[in-house]
Motif scaffolding. Structure first.
Motif, PDB file in Angstrom:
ATOM      1  N   HIS A  68       0.839  -1.209   0.000  1.00 43.12           N
ATOM      2  CA  HIS A  68       0.000   0.000   0.000  1.00 43.12           C
ATOM      3  C   HIS A  68       0.863   1.243   0.000  1.00 43.12           C
ATOM      4  CE1 HIS A  68      -3.803  -1.997   0.402  1.00 43.12           C
ATOM      5  NE2 HIS A  68      -3.408  -2.671   1.479  1.00 43.12           N
ATOM      6  N   ASP A  70      -0.738   5.050   0.506  1.00 44.13           N
ATOM      7  CA  ASP A  70      -1.256   5.891   1.590  1.00 44.13           C
ATOM      8  C   ASP A  70      -2.724   5.554   1.838  1.00 44.13           C
ATOM      9  OD1 ASP A  70      -3.040   7.960   0.065  1.00 44.13           O
ATOM     10  OD2 ASP A  70      -1.184   7.818  -1.098  1.00 44.13           O
ATOM     11  N   TYR A  71      -3.258   6.101   2.902  1.00 45.99           N
ATOM     12  CA  TYR A  71      -4.626   5.787   3.314  1.00 45.99           C
ATOM     13  C   TYR A  71      -5.694   6.478   2.461  1.00 45.99           C
ATOM     14  CZ  TYR A  71      -3.238   3.242   7.518  1.00 45.99           C
ATOM     15  OH  TYR A  71      -2.739   2.288   8.380  1.00 45.99           O
ATOM     16  N   PHE A  76      -9.519   1.850   1.016  1.00 42.59           N
ATOM     17  CA  PHE A  76      -9.697   2.104   2.448  1.00 42.59           C
ATOM     18  C   PHE A  76     -10.954   2.925   2.721  1.00 42.59           C
ATOM     19  CE2 PHE A  76      -5.002   1.732   2.061  1.00 42.59           C
ATOM     20  CZ  PHE A  76      -4.873   0.555   2.790  1.00 42.59           C
ATOM     21  N   GLY A  79     -11.246   6.716   2.072  1.00 45.20           N
ATOM     22  CA  GLY A  79     -10.365   7.063   0.968  1.00 45.20           C
ATOM     23  C   GLY A  79     -11.125   7.711  -0.183  1.00 45.20           C
TER      24      GLY A  79
END
Length: 200
Positions: A68, A70-71, A76, A79
């Motif tokens: 992964h 980033d969030y 996510f 997201g």
């Protein structure tokens, strides 16, 4: 051809307007276009690149299972959206001539099915729901009813507003969706003349 007028002598009308051929495909196209034109088209979502928050990689690339960044990734919760909706117009182009042909086709089919009624006038002078209910009973119409007047006055609107599925419009506000969605359409003789002028 002639249209029967309730409580008066028959009205001579154009075969082109009230005796036209049924064109279902064109009617469908015009109805869909009319409804699409009424959509706001203001829905907006944020894509991954528009989300606020850090773009820092939150774990090392290898050794931790899935890779992964980033969030803000769509996978996510919280997201960005993969294919984010953006404000747009849903308008569909319909030629004026095609629109008029569709209206003529709808009116003609209503006439063939005896769902089109013509009156000399509604005779509603006061804004009384009771008077409107009596008038509808006299005309023997029920269900979804559309009243079309040459110049719908305030008393007519007020008398009709408390009756479910009853709508009042003037000739200028006549549209394919209202016509298609009505069980009965009641026109005044003057409204018929105006419609003929518009569609002829």
């Amino acid at each position: 051809m002639e249209l029967n007028v309730i409580g008066a002598k028959p009205l001579s009308v154009s075969d082109e307007v009230f005796g036209a051929e049924l064109k279902q495909a064109l009617i469908h196209q015009v109805v869909v276009a009319y409804q699409a034109g009424g959509r706001a088209g203001t829905k907006a979502q944020l894509s991954r690149g528009e989300m606020s928050g850090t773009t820092k990689k939150f774990k090392k690339q290898k050794g931790g299972g899935a890779r992964h960044g980033d969030y803000r990734a769509p996978i996510f919760v919280g997201g960005g959206v993969t294919f984010a909706a953006k404000p747009r117009s849903f308008e569909q182009k319909v030629n004026r001539k095609a629109y008029r042909v569709a209206i003529r086709s709808i009116l003609s089919e209503l006439n063939r099915q005896d769902r089109l009624k013509v009156v000399d006038g509604f005779g509603i002078e006061e804004a009384k729901t009771k008077a409107m209910v009596a008038k509808l009973a006299e005309l023997q119409v029920a269900g979804r009813v559309l009243l079309v007047s040459e110049d719908a006055n305030e008393a007519l609107f007020l008398a009709a507003r408390n009756i479910p599925y009853l709508h009042v419009v003037d000739v200028m506000a006549l549209n394919p969706v209202s016509l298609v969605g009505s069980d009965y359409v009641v026109l005044t003789a003057e409204a018929v003349k105006k419609i003929e002028e518009w569609l002829a």
